[in-house]
Motif scaffolding. Sequence first.
Motif, short mmCIF file in Angstrom:
data_model
loop_
_atom_site.label_atom_id
_atom_site.label_comp_id
_atom_site.label_asym_id
_atom_site.label_seq_id
_atom_site.Cartn_x
_atom_site.Cartn_y
_atom_site.Cartn_z
N GLY A 6 0.82 -1.20 0.00
CA GLY A 6 0.00 0.00 0.00
C GLY A 6 0.85 1.26 0.00
N PRO A 7 0.19 2.40 0.05
CA PRO A 7 -1.25 2.62 0.20
C PRO A 7 -2.03 2.32 -1.08
CG PRO A 7 -0.15 4.71 -0.12
CD PRO A 7 0.94 3.69 0.00
N ASN A 14 -2.67 8.58 -1.11
CA ASN A 14 -2.09 7.43 -1.82
C ASN A 14 -0.62 7.62 -2.19
OD1 ASN A 14 -2.30 9.35 -3.83
ND2 ASN A 14 -3.33 8.01 -5.31
N THR A 40 -2.85 1.57 4.88
CA THR A 40 -4.19 1.85 4.37
C THR A 40 -4.33 3.31 3.97
OG1 THR A 40 -5.03 2.28 6.60
CG2 THR A 40 -5.18 0.02 5.78
N SER A 41 -3.49 4.17 4.53
CA SER A 41 -3.52 5.59 4.21
C SER A 41 -2.11 6.13 4.35
CB SER A 41 -4.47 6.33 5.16
OG SER A 41 -4.54 7.71 4.84
N GLY A 42 -1.55 6.63 3.26
CA GLY A 42 -0.15 7.04 3.28
C GLY A 42 0.03 8.54 3.21
N ALA A 65 1.49 7.49 8.48
CA ALA A 65 0.75 6.44 7.80
C ALA A 65 -0.25 5.81 8.76
CB ALA A 65 1.69 5.36 7.26
#
Length: 242
Positions: A6-7, A14, A40-42, A65
């Motif tokens: 990810g992200p 992203n 999951t979230s960068g 993150a």
Amino acid sequence: MTIFVGPPSLAIRNKPITNELRSVLNTAAEAAGVDTIRITSGGQDALGHGTRRTGSTRHDLGRAADLQCVVGGQALTFTDEAAPPGILRFVMAAAAAGAIGIGAGVGYMGNRTIHVGFGTSVNDHNRLTWGVGGRSATAPQWLRDAAQDGWDGGGPMLPPASADEAIHPGRYAVMARDGLKLRGGPGTNFGSDRTLPAGTELKVVAVSNVDPAWVRVDLEDDGLLDGYVFAAFLAAVEAAPA
């Protein structure tokens, strides 16, 4: 070696995380026996430099993150009341390695996602934990304790031992720059009234059956047990030649 995933490309945040944050997360994962970091979230655009952004500035330019710790294909979970040893070790090691912003809570991002990063800007060096609503008062107690333990121990002089580098009974030295807490049991939930200075030599008597990241130690080499320490901040002392 820790695997980073990810992200997601469709996420608002992203963009990649910084090399500094990746190093912190890799150190924490190795100390905790986590094989995969699922982001999951960068990172996101900084204020004034783009529109693909949301919420706090902590994520700007990849300085934070939201992530999950994955072991054997399964993300570790926690509650607001307690967290498994792997999560506790991860948070403690991340704080010791330099993370200063750590958030978690079932009502914050669910029971498996943790925020790890730095301050709201490059000039913000305040250490902070939080939970639901982004408030410090709602941070789970286990999160506060684990993060504070990492901050109190200071950054390690050497990288923490990885999950594959098991500690065995023998002579070791404390390698936490600002010392290592001696606790009454194998975990941050046990009290501590003594901090062992960096360089302190001790004898590891046994690895805890409750949590192998903690070891029982004898400080005086007199056969009496003095307490438990977090094994990631110990380095083996080579025996002197005969």
